[in-house]
Design an enzyme around this catalytic site. Structure first.
Site, PDB file in Angstrom:
ATOM      1  N   PRO A   1       9.373  -4.593  -0.445  1.00  0.00           N
ATOM      2  CA  PRO A   1      10.532  -4.278   0.394  1.00  0.00           C
ATOM      3  C   PRO A   1      10.139  -4.128   1.859  1.00  0.00           C
ATOM      4  O   PRO A   1       9.042  -3.662   2.181  1.00  0.00           O
ATOM      5  CB  PRO A   1      11.051  -2.960  -0.190  1.00  0.00           C
ATOM      6  CG  PRO A   1       9.884  -2.372  -0.898  1.00  0.00           C
ATOM      7  CD  PRO A   1       9.087  -3.531  -1.420  1.00  0.00           C
TER       8      PRO A   1
ATOM      9  N   ASP B   1      -1.486  -1.174  10.481  1.00  0.00           N
ATOM     10  CA  ASP B   1      -1.668  -1.208   9.030  1.00  0.00           C
ATOM     11  C   ASP B   1      -2.369  -2.472   8.547  1.00  0.00           C
ATOM     12  O   ASP B   1      -2.655  -2.595   7.349  1.00  0.00           O
ATOM     13  CB  ASP B   1      -0.304  -1.125   8.320  1.00  0.00           C
ATOM     14  CG  ASP B   1       0.224   0.297   8.218  1.00  0.00           C
ATOM     15  OD1 ASP B   1      -0.534   1.230   8.550  1.00  0.00           O
ATOM     16  OD2 ASP B   1       1.378   0.472   7.817  1.00  0.00           O
TER      17      ASP B   1
ATOM     18  N   GLY C   1       7.529   1.239   4.804  1.00  0.00           N
ATOM     19  CA  GLY C   1       6.296   2.009   4.953  1.00  0.00           C
ATOM     20  C   GLY C   1       5.232   1.614   3.955  1.00  0.00           C
ATOM     21  O   GLY C   1       4.265   2.349   3.741  1.00  0.00           O
TER      22      GLY C   1
ATOM     23  N   SER D   1       2.308  -6.342   7.231  1.00  0.00           N
ATOM     24  CA  SER D   1       0.893  -6.226   7.614  1.00  0.00           C
ATOM     25  C   SER D   1      -0.001  -6.923   6.598  1.00  0.00           C
ATOM     26  O   SER D   1      -0.975  -7.595   6.952  1.00  0.00           O
ATOM     27  CB  SER D   1       0.504  -4.752   7.720  1.00  0.00           C
ATOM     28  OG  SER D   1       1.273  -4.097   8.702  1.00  0.00           O
ATOM     29  N   SER D   2       0.313  -6.766   5.325  1.00  0.00           N
ATOM     30  CA  SER D   2      -0.460  -7.409   4.277  1.00  0.00           C
ATOM     31  C   SER D   2      -0.327  -8.926   4.355  1.00  0.00           C
ATOM     32  O   SER D   2      -1.308  -9.666   4.175  1.00  0.00           O
ATOM     33  CB  SER D   2       0.006  -6.905   2.909  1.00  0.00           C
ATOM     34  OG  SER D   2      -0.794  -7.427   1.874  1.00  0.00           O
TER      35      SER D   2
ATOM     36  N   LYS E   1       0.851  -1.197   0.000  1.00  0.00           N
ATOM     37  CA  LYS E   1       0.000   0.000   0.000  1.00  0.00           C
ATOM     38  C   LYS E   1       0.882   1.241   0.000  1.00  0.00           C
ATOM     39  O   LYS E   1       2.070   1.207   0.353  1.00  0.00           O
ATOM     40  CB  LYS E   1      -0.923   0.016   1.219  1.00  0.00           C
ATOM     41  CG  LYS E   1      -0.225   0.007   2.587  1.00  0.00           C
ATOM     42  CD  LYS E   1       0.291   1.343   3.065  1.00  0.00           C
ATOM     43  CE  LYS E   1       0.929   1.269   4.453  1.00  0.00           C
ATOM     44  NZ  LYS E   1       1.635   2.522   4.834  1.00  0.00           N
TER      45      LYS E   1
END
Length: 278
Positions: A98, A140, A102, A107-108, A8
Site C-alpha cells: 500500500p 528509507d 509508512g 523506497s523498496s 518494511k
C-alpha cells in the site's frame, strides 16, 4: 530480470534531533516483511526513440502522480548521470504494497531498481556505493539494498544489521483509507532521545514485553490528527496482539500475533494482510 521489492515495518522509531540541513536524525529498527511488489526490467528494443532512456508501466494498486516522477525512474536517471551509456529499458512495476502507508513501498521499488540495473548493466557498484545512491533518493531506501533487519541512525542511511528472529509470529497489517503527511508529522514532533534505545529493547526483551517500552514517536501527533489510526492499534491489542505500532509516519498499523485473526471482519473496507514471518 525481475525482483520482488519487500515492504518494511519499524520496530520502534525515535526522532532524536533536528539537523542543520532540515532533516531529522532517527533511531529505528527496520524489519523487512513478506509483502512484495514486483519489478521487471527488460532491454528496450531499437524501435523506440533514442531520447527515451526508460519507460514505466504501473499496474496493481494505483499510484498517484506523473509516472516519470516515480522513484523507480529517478533511480534509473540517477544512474544514467554516472553511466551515460546505461542500457535503455522497459520497466513494469506491479504494486501490492500500500502507498502512503509508512511501509517503504516506493523506497523498496527504487532500491530494487538500483540492484537490477547494477546487475543487468554490469555496473560493478559495491553494496556501499548502492547504499550511498539509495540515500540520495530517500531516507528509507538504503535498508532495501541490504534487505535484512537492521538498526538505523542518521536519516536512515547508517545501517547496522541485527540478528533478529521473528519466525513463528504472524504479522497483521491494517492500512486505513487515510493519508498522512510525513512533513506535517515531523513538524509536530519535539526531538528527544528515548530513555532506552530501540535496538537494545528488541534485542534483549521478548516481543511480549515490547508494548510498554518500544515507541514510535510519530504516534502521538498522528493519532491526535487521525484518531482512527490510534483506534486500529487499540483494536489490534484487543484482538490479542503481543505488540502493535504504527509503521513509519503511517498510516499503516501492524500487530504481532501468535494465532490467526480475521482482519477483514474487524477492519472492513481497509487494506489488510496477515503475513507469516520466517
Amino acid at each position: 530480470m525481475i525482483l520482488f521489492p519487500q515492504a518494511k515495518i519499524n520496530l520502534g522509531l525515535n526522532v532524536v534531533a533536528k539537523r542543520a540541513d532540515g532533516y531529522h536524525d532517527l533511531e529505528t529498527v527496520f524489519f523487512p516483511v513478506p509483502l512484495c511488489d514486483a519489478l521487471e526490467v527488460q532491454p528496450m528494443d531499437g524501435k523506440f526513440p533514442s531520447s527515451t532512456g526508460c519507460d514505466l508501466k504501473v499496474t496493481g494498486i494505483s499510484v498517484e502522480g506523473d509516472e516519470q516522477k516515480n522513484l523507480v525512474v529517478k533511480a534509473y536517471n540517477m544512474l544514467k548521470q554516472d553511466f551515460p551509456d546505461l542500457a535503455r529499458v522497459h520497466i513494469h512495476l506491479h504494486k501490492v504494497i500500500p502507498t502512503q502507508a509508512g511501509m517503504g513501498g516506493g523506497s523498496s521499488d527504487c532500491a530494487s531498481m538500483l540492484l537490477l540495473m547494477n546487475e543487468l548493466a554490469q555496473l560493478g557498484l559495491t553494496q556501499q556505493q548502492l547504499i550511498d545512491r539509495a540515500a540520495r533518493l530517500g531516507a528509507d531506501c538504503p535498508i532495501f539494498i541490504i534487505n535484512r533487519p537492521a538498526y538505523a541512525e542518521g536519516i536512515g542511511e547508517r545501517l547496522q544489521p541485527v540478528d533478529l528472529d521473528l519466525s513463528g509470529w504472524l504479522l497483521a497489517v491494517v492500512r486505513p483509507n487515510i493519508s498522512v503527511s510525513t512533513k506535517e508529522a515531523f513538524s509536530l514532533i519535539t526531538p528527544k532521545r528515548p530513555s532506552r534505545n530501540c535496538r537494545d529493547i528488541v534485542m534483549s526483551l521478548p516481543v511480549e514485553e515490547w508494548r510498554d517500552v518500544l515507541e514510535n514517536d510519530f504516534e502521538q501527533s498522528v493519532f491526535a490528527i487521525h484518531p482512527e489510526i490510534g483506534q486500529i492499534k487499540s483494536r489490534l491489542y484487543e484482538l490479542g496482539a503481543a505488540y502493535s505500532a504504527m509503521s513509519g509516519s503511517g498510516s499503516a498499523v501492524f500487530g504481532l500475533f501468535r494465532q490467526p485473526v480475521d482482519l477483514q471482519s474487524h477492519f472492513p473496507g481497509m487494506f489488510t494482510r496477515l503475513l507469516e514471518l520466517s
